[in-house]
Write an enzyme that holds these catalytic residues in place. Structure first.
Site, PDB file in Angstrom:
ATOM      1  N   GLU A 170      46.273  41.817  39.753  1.00  0.00           N
ATOM      2  CA  GLU A 170      46.640  43.158  40.183  1.00  0.00           C
ATOM      3  C   GLU A 170      47.649  43.099  41.324  1.00  0.00           C
ATOM      4  OE1 GLU A 170      44.323  47.388  40.909  1.00  0.00           O
ATOM      5  OE2 GLU A 170      43.542  45.604  41.860  1.00  0.00           O
ATOM      6  N   GLY A 207      40.645  41.097  49.803  1.00  0.00           N
ATOM      7  CA  GLY A 207      39.253  40.824  50.110  1.00  0.00           C
ATOM      8  C   GLY A 207      38.531  40.342  48.871  1.00  0.00           C
ATOM      9  N   MET A 263      38.605  41.020  44.125  1.00  0.00           N
ATOM     10  CA  MET A 263      39.275  41.622  42.975  1.00  0.00           C
ATOM     11  C   MET A 263      38.285  41.848  41.859  1.00  0.00           C
ATOM     12  SD  MET A 263      41.902  42.828  41.540  1.00  0.00           S
ATOM     13  CE  MET A 263      41.820  43.523  39.881  1.00  0.00           C
ATOM     14  N   ASN A 290      37.899  41.939  38.664  1.00  0.00           N
ATOM     15  CA  ASN A 290      37.998  41.489  37.276  1.00  0.00           C
ATOM     16  C   ASN A 290      36.649  41.686  36.582  1.00  0.00           C
ATOM     17  OD1 ASN A 290      40.564  40.231  38.103  1.00  0.00           O
ATOM     18  ND2 ASN A 290      39.235  38.723  39.063  1.00  0.00           N
ATOM     19  N   GLU A 316      33.322  46.150  44.726  1.00  0.00           N
ATOM     20  CA  GLU A 316      33.808  45.530  43.492  1.00  0.00           C
ATOM     21  C   GLU A 316      32.909  45.868  42.306  1.00  0.00           C
ATOM     22  OE1 GLU A 316      36.752  44.440  43.716  1.00  0.00           O
ATOM     23  OE2 GLU A 316      36.680  44.573  45.905  1.00  0.00           O
ATOM     24  N   HIS A 328      33.612  49.203  40.833  1.00  0.00           N
ATOM     25  CA  HIS A 328      34.789  49.179  39.971  1.00  0.00           C
ATOM     26  C   HIS A 328      34.455  48.846  38.515  1.00  0.00           C
ATOM     27  CE1 HIS A 328      38.317  49.852  42.366  1.00  0.00           C
ATOM     28  NE2 HIS A 328      38.098  48.864  43.204  1.00  0.00           N
ATOM     29  N   GLU A 371      40.509  53.006  43.642  1.00  0.00           N
ATOM     30  CA  GLU A 371      40.145  52.459  44.943  1.00  0.00           C
ATOM     31  C   GLU A 371      39.405  53.444  45.832  1.00  0.00           C
ATOM     32  OE1 GLU A 371      40.119  49.475  45.348  1.00  0.00           O
ATOM     33  OE2 GLU A 371      41.524  48.718  43.867  1.00  0.00           O
TER      34      GLU A 371
END
Length: 851
Positions: free
Chosen positions: A133, A267, A269, A271, A304, A307, A326
């Site tokens: 990203e 910090g 990600m 995935n 995370e 997300h 975000e």
């Protein structure tokens, strides 16, 4: 450059990637092939996708009947496109594109890159890991690198025996190749965007899987750090269950790995199924770190995992909608951690964290939360405090205005309607509006598509009614901002009653409320993203009733008053007069808000004489709190009390410059170095700050050695960043030089430089270093870290130096952070104006208090 140069043609649609990658850690290279199943919607004689920093070995199309069409590849580095010219026309239908490619594992912490650590035997070990990203999947394999081009990914990695390979799906087969390597095949993913693909290979270990309602949860880490994983597993298991219940949708992946790597530009990600973290925000010993460090781990894990639904399951259509990912993950991070540890009062702490968003949104150069994005550089620029903190703040404001049940119902509707697909901002508002019956789109469009925020003025009119008025709030000395109004979903408490909902959707409104018996509080509960200016009688009533306000309301009174100083509406002396009334304060959120403002006064407004007067004033303010709290934690004490103790010690040592405090800090720091378990971690962090701020060359050696040898990721960072607190110019030069070498990891170097820029004693030297080494910094530091590093220039408020900084930044653009750099430059002008306006009056006020 036209937008079309950054957006791919829409008539070729990827559905599935069969991705085969063979990383060679010894040579820091990788080779791969990808077979992309495509829907070709009309006849084409070329196919265009994204690729950059790759060598293309060959490309061809195959059809379902075995037809093969060769393709001639052409790479365009400027547009980051791969054009495949077909030797024959491909008719509409399903085709498979085959491409061979190769590349290098880079050192820029983007795409497929190298991460290095030293093992217990002193041997340097290499990990290959990815960060895709926003638009770096194209650096790893040719692809349609746009968020709404979702597809299934079937990943295969060929790795050396003995290495651990991790990707988004669970491992379904491991087959020796016969040449010392293993072919690892992973399960197909759900349809997802390219920026979520993860490939991690290296000498790593994984914890045993924790079964979270059928989801296998693990932590992946370098050898020797398994003892630092239980807290992350605890937080992760809690959040997976909590989010599944909140969203009313099961976790969308087939497993969940939390992967700690030594080098990472962000910090963490998100995935899907393979979340990558910096070590210090995943691996932790809860008994050995300060509360803020432990909370940071919980926050990032929660963020995370949030997300996995909001961002991975449902994704923004294009990068202008990044805030949807975000901001909501930030909102859910706080909500989940508040549920995980209610005693931490996470929403109160958020009130101080959003100060960073207020600071930017008070500038004329602010931007809307959502705005048009065209190029990859503009997409990178979206990762800022307005996307995260302001976005989360307005979501919290909306939730509290609508009620948590209705808001959650709207979120569930939105996710269910757009699962495995893409959505836009208005889709979210419409879903919440349908669930609640409230005019959500009308309210929120102004907050998302318009920059800035309102100042709500409050007074009692001649008829005894409460009058609210609004205007745009802007700092003085920066730039001219256009007038604006917002539909303000306010919560107003008066007369001791329950807070009432008020939608202030015009310039002013009169409210018939019972005002007797209790102070009037606008922004009751502290959840609104607006500032409040009370009339003198109402402000006097609040100051006389501080104990009756909630802690977050007291904190906002302090914060709004300091903001009024920056806006030129209130004097710094008046702020200090208000702050002096908080000597009996016990809440951490209030002290944290006071600390930020007092630190700004110390940095920008005081010469040496005024600082000595200020030091005496500060010790009179914080001394009673330090006496109450003492230097040692007590049995049964809560975490927030320990945090407050550490903060008060920091204020007494760094701002009050109290000799007794300095001596005690050195004594406690020596005890900590000898046996860390004898000192409370929050006190340990505080005394390190105090010692470093007054530190000698001998102290520097101790701090540097601890930063290099500590086995705790959090302690290592604490000591590394403490190097930037030393006041000696020669020591600063040494630290700055190390940021361009392997002595300091490139992921951390920008933050060290930023802290040195903000150091009152050595900031000018740090700026000279940045000027002299601009090209070297650009070559070594991660691109995404430039805005954070350059935030430090806002501290350089002496007029001559500020002019030099502004001219340099005007001549040296940072394309991936153009808007943010403009905001830094304006904030510097604001601070210069503050110094010129307030330094003299504050010095006089302090001198009067010292007589």
């Amino acid at each position: 450059m036209p937008d079309d140069d950054f957006r791919l043609p829409r008539h070729v649609v990827p559905r599935r990637y069969d991705l085969h990658v063979e990383p060679d850690l010894d040579t820091a290279t990788f080779y791969g092939t990808v077979a992309v199943t495509l829907d070709v919607e009309h006849a084409v004689d070329q196919i265009v996708c994204n690729a950059v920093d790759l060598e293309i070995d060959g490309a061809w199309l195959t059809g379902p009947d075995g037809t093969r069409i060769e393709a001639e590849p052409r790479l365009d580095d400027e547009t980051e496109r791969l054009t495949l010219a077909l030797v024959a026309t491909a008719c509409p239908g399903t085709w498979t594109l085959h491409v061979g490619f190769r590349g290098a594992l880079n050192d820029k912490l983007a795409g497929f890159y190298r991460s290095v650590y030293t093992d217990a035997e002193g041997v340097e070990r290499l990990i290959a890991t990815t960060q895709m990203e926003a638009t770096d999947a194209r650096r790893v394999f040719p692809c349609w690198d746009e968020p709404d081009r979702k597809a299934v990914f079937a990943v295969t990695l060929v790795v050396a025996e003995g290495l651990l390979a991790v990707s988004n799906g669970k491992v379904v087969a491991e087959t020796p190749t016969g040449d010392g390597r293993v072919t690892v095949r992973f399960a197909d993913t759900v349809p997802m965007s390219t920026y979520l693909v993860a490939l991690v290979v290296g000498p790593l270990e994984a914890t045993g899987a924790v079964d979270v309602d059928g989801v296998a949860l693990r932590v992946v880490h370098v050898p020797g750090k398994a003892h630092l994983t239980p807290f992350a597993l605890e937080v992760g298991a809690f959040c997976l269950r909590w989010f599944a219940e909140y969203y009313a949708i099961a976790y969308p992946g087939d497993k969940c790995d939390l992967i700690a790597v030594p080098d990472f530009a962000f910090g963490a990600m998100e995935n899907l199924g393979a979340i990558v973290f910096r070590e210090q925000v995943l691996l932790v010993d809860p008994e050995a770190v300060a509360q803020a460090e432990l909370q940071r781990v919980a926050d990032v894990v929660a963020h995370e995992l949030a997300h996995m639904w909001f961002g991975d399951l449902v994704t923004m259509k294009w990068w202008n909608g990044l805030w949807l990912n975000e901001a909501f993950a930030t909102f859910m991070e706080v909500a989940a951690v508040d549920a995980f540890r209610p005693e931490w009062r996470r929403w109160d702490a958020f009130a101080t964290e959003r100060a960073a968003a207020y600071a930017v949104d008070s500038l004329a150069s602010t931007r809307p939360v959502e705005y048009p994005v065209h190029s990859p550089e503009e997409a990178e620029g979206m990762f800022d405090v307005l996307t995260y903190q302001k976005g989360a703040s307005v979501l919290r404001m909306l939730e509290q205005y609508l009620g948590t049940d209705g808001f959650r119902a709207g979120i569930r509707r939105y996710l269910a309607d757009h699962a495995f697909a893409n959505a836009g901002t208005t889709d979210l508002w419409d879903a919440i509006e349908e669930a609640t019956g409230e005019p959500v789109r009308r309210i929120m469009d102004a907050w998302i598509f318009q920059g800035g925020y309102p100042l709500v003025g409050v007074e009692v009119d001649d008829d005894g009614r409460l009058r609210l008025e609004q205007r745009r709030f802007v700092f003085a000395g920066g730039g001219r901002a256009d007038p604006a109004t917002w539909p303000v979903p306010a919560m107003v408490a008066a007369g001791g009653g329950v807070a009432q909902r008020v939608l202030l959707d015009k310039d002013s409104a009169d409210l018939d409320l019972e005002l007797a018996g209790s102070p009037v509080v606008v922004n009751a509960g502290g959840h609104g993203f607006y500032r409040v200016r009370y009339s003198p009688p109402l402000l006097a009533s609040l100051r006389a009733s501080l104990a009756r306000l909630a802690p977050v309301e007291r904190a906002l009174l302090v914060d709004d008053t300091w903001a009024a100083v920056l806006a030129g509406d209130t004097s710094a002396a008046a702020f200090l007069d208000l702050a002096g009334g908080f000597a009996s304060e016990s809440d951490h959120t209030v002290w944290a808000t006071l600390a930020g403002a007092l630190g700004a006064i110390d940095h920008h407004l005081l010469d040496d004489t005024a600082r000595s007067h200020f030091a005496r004033w500060v010790i009179a303010l914080v001394g009673p709190a330090l006496d109450r709290l003492s230097w040692e934690a007590k049995a049964g004490e809560d975490e927030r009390t320990r945090q407050t103790r550490g903060l008060v010690i920091t204020l007494a040592g760094n701002l009050a410059d109290d000799a007794e405090v300095l001596a005690r800090a050195r004594e406690v720091h020596r005890a900590y170095l000898a046996e860390p378990t004898t000192v409370d971690p929050d006190v340990a962090a505080a005394v390190l700050s105090v010692v470093a701020s007054k530190g000698t060359a001998d102290d520097y050696e101790v701090v540097w050695e601890r930063s290099r040898t500590s086995l705790s990721p959090q302690e290592a960072m604490r000591y590394l960043y403490a190097l930037a607190r030393f006041p000696d110019v020669d020591l600063a030069r040494r630290t700055l030089a190390m940021t361009l070498t392997d002595d300091i990891r490139s992921q951390n170097a920008p933050f060290v430089v930023g802290r040195l820029l903000a150091n009152r004693e050595v900031g000018a030297e740090a700026w000279a270093f940045v000027e002299a080494n601009w090209e070297a910094i650009g070559g070594r530091f991660p691109d995404n870290a430039f805005p954070s590093m350059l935030a430090g220039v806002t501290a350089l408020s002496s007029p001559a130096l500020a002019e030099r900084v502004d001219a340099f930044l005007a001549d040296h653009p940072v394309p991936q952070a153009a808007k943010t750099i403009d905001q830094h430059r304006e904030r510097l002008r604001v601070n210069v104006a503050l110094r010129e306006r307030e330094a003299g009056p504050v010095a006089g006020w302090l001198a009067g208090k010292s007589r």
